[in-house]
Design a protein around this motif. Structure first.
Motif, mmCIF file in Angstrom:
data_model
loop_
_atom_site.group_PDB
_atom_site.id
_atom_site.type_symbol
_atom_site.label_atom_id
_atom_site.label_comp_id
_atom_site.label_asym_id
_atom_site.label_seq_id
_atom_site.Cartn_x
_atom_site.Cartn_y
_atom_site.Cartn_z
ATOM 1 N N HIS A 53 -15.010 -20.454 -11.189
ATOM 2 C CA HIS A 53 -13.672 -20.820 -11.412
ATOM 3 C C HIS A 53 -13.331 -20.528 -12.914
ATOM 4 C CE1 HIS A 53 -14.748 -23.869 -8.302
ATOM 5 N NE2 HIS A 53 -13.376 -23.870 -8.234
ATOM 6 N N GLN B 213 -10.736 -21.738 -16.024
ATOM 7 C CA GLN B 213 -9.990 -22.617 -16.313
ATOM 8 C C GLN B 213 -9.720 -23.646 -15.398
ATOM 9 O OE1 GLN B 213 -6.671 -20.626 -18.288
ATOM 10 N NE2 GLN B 213 -7.642 -21.286 -20.159
ATOM 11 N N ARG B 214 -11.043 -23.958 -14.508
ATOM 12 C CA ARG B 214 -10.942 -24.970 -13.392
ATOM 13 C C ARG B 214 -10.054 -24.564 -12.169
ATOM 14 N NH1 ARG B 214 -10.717 -30.812 -16.497
ATOM 15 N NH2 ARG B 214 -12.578 -30.470 -17.757
ATOM 16 N N GLU B 215 -9.565 -23.302 -12.329
ATOM 17 C CA GLU B 215 -8.921 -22.811 -11.057
ATOM 18 C C GLU B 215 -9.848 -21.536 -10.172
ATOM 19 O OE1 GLU B 215 -5.038 -21.224 -11.958
ATOM 20 O OE2 GLU B 215 -4.472 -23.460 -12.696
ATOM 21 N N PRO B 216 -9.869 -21.823 -8.758
ATOM 22 C CA PRO B 216 -10.855 -21.007 -8.159
ATOM 23 C C PRO B 216 -10.416 -19.454 -8.493
ATOM 24 C CG PRO B 216 -9.104 -21.884 -6.734
ATOM 25 C CD PRO B 216 -8.820 -22.674 -8.104
ATOM 26 N N ARG C 89 -7.335 -14.257 -8.128
ATOM 27 C CA ARG C 89 -7.085 -15.645 -7.951
ATOM 28 C C ARG C 89 -7.692 -16.201 -6.392
ATOM 29 N NH1 ARG C 89 -6.010 -18.741 -12.560
ATOM 30 N NH2 ARG C 89 -4.557 -17.283 -13.991
ATOM 31 N N GLY C 90 -8.112 -17.190 -6.277
ATOM 32 C CA GLY C 90 -8.617 -18.060 -5.400
ATOM 33 C C GLY C 90 -9.959 -17.448 -4.729
ATOM 34 N N ASP D 95 1.332 -15.488 -13.884
ATOM 35 C CA ASP D 95 0.056 -15.277 -14.319
ATOM 36 C C ASP D 95 0.022 -14.824 -15.719
ATOM 37 O OD1 ASP D 95 -2.761 -15.689 -14.643
ATOM 38 O OD2 ASP D 95 -3.302 -14.387 -12.996
#
Length: 215
Positions: free
Chosen positions: A93, A95-98, A39-40, A136
């Motif tokens: 990304h 689901q549009r999360e980095p 994530r990130g 998560d």
């Protein structure tokens, strides 16, 4: 049930073979490489994560969860030295999360080491229910795959590698959008080249970070 890590496993067919392989693991002569998605967007190219790993006191009776000793005030129990190297491969990304695709090389072999070390840097593995504090839970699996194992046996050196499993899975690829490829890795040759980079103690031009209790 969510699928956990996948990939190469080492299973000996004879006691003598198990003994020879076991000595290589004990002397840290084997080389293991994992592909992961965290994530990130990480802010470095390569990192040495050197947090000791111990038992989380909240689950000490079950030994289910481990924890990194990130400061002298850590409550971790029965800690042991642990070391992981991380190389950033691609940002994107999910689901549009980095997220960042990373190559992970464990130098030591502690329980849940890669998962604990990633979480301790602020970048939990995508789909890691336990070390995201049960947040998560949406992904269909945890994105950690043992991609390559090198056993330098004298009689027959072994270099075992599997294809990457993430981008061939429509459940992931349909939700993932690449932003920047930092290093090629999706073919066997490119992945091995990335392994050569992470094997080096220093590479000119790469942004380096170390994580330990002295930070």
């Amino acid at each position: 049930m969510m699928k956990m890590r996948s990939g190469v496993m080492c299973i000996a067919k004879t006691k003598s073979a198990a003994g020879r392989a076991g000595k290589l693991f004990e002397r840290r002569l084997t080389r293991k490489y994992y592909l992961g998605v965290v994530r990130g967007h990480v802010k470095f190219d390569v990192a040495d994560i050197e947090f000791d790993v111990g038992v989380d006191p909240l689950t000490a009776s079950s030994s289910h969860r481990m924890v990194a000793k990130t400061s002298s005030a850590s409550s971790a129990l029965e800690t042991r030295a642990a070391h992981t190297r991380l190389l950033a491969l691609e940002t994107g990304h999910y689901q549009r999360e980095p997220v960042t695709v990373v190559l992970l090389k464990p130098i030591t072999g502690r329980r849940h080491q890669l998962r604990v070390h990633c979480a301790a840097t602020g970048h939990t593995l995508l789909g890691d229910y336990t070390y995201s504090d049960t947040v998560d839970s949406a992904p269909h699996r945890m994105f950690l795959h043992a991609t390559r194992l090198v056993l330098p046996l004298e009689s027959e050196p072994l270099d075992i590698q599997t294809p990457e499993p993430f981008f061939s899975d429509e459940r992931f690829s349909s939700k993932y959008k690449s932003e920047k490829v930092l290093r090629k890795y999706r073919t066997k040759e490119d992945f091995n080249a990335a392994c050569d980079i992470i094997d080096k103690t220093y590479e000119i031009g790469l942004k380096y970070r170390v994580f330990n209790c002295n930070d």
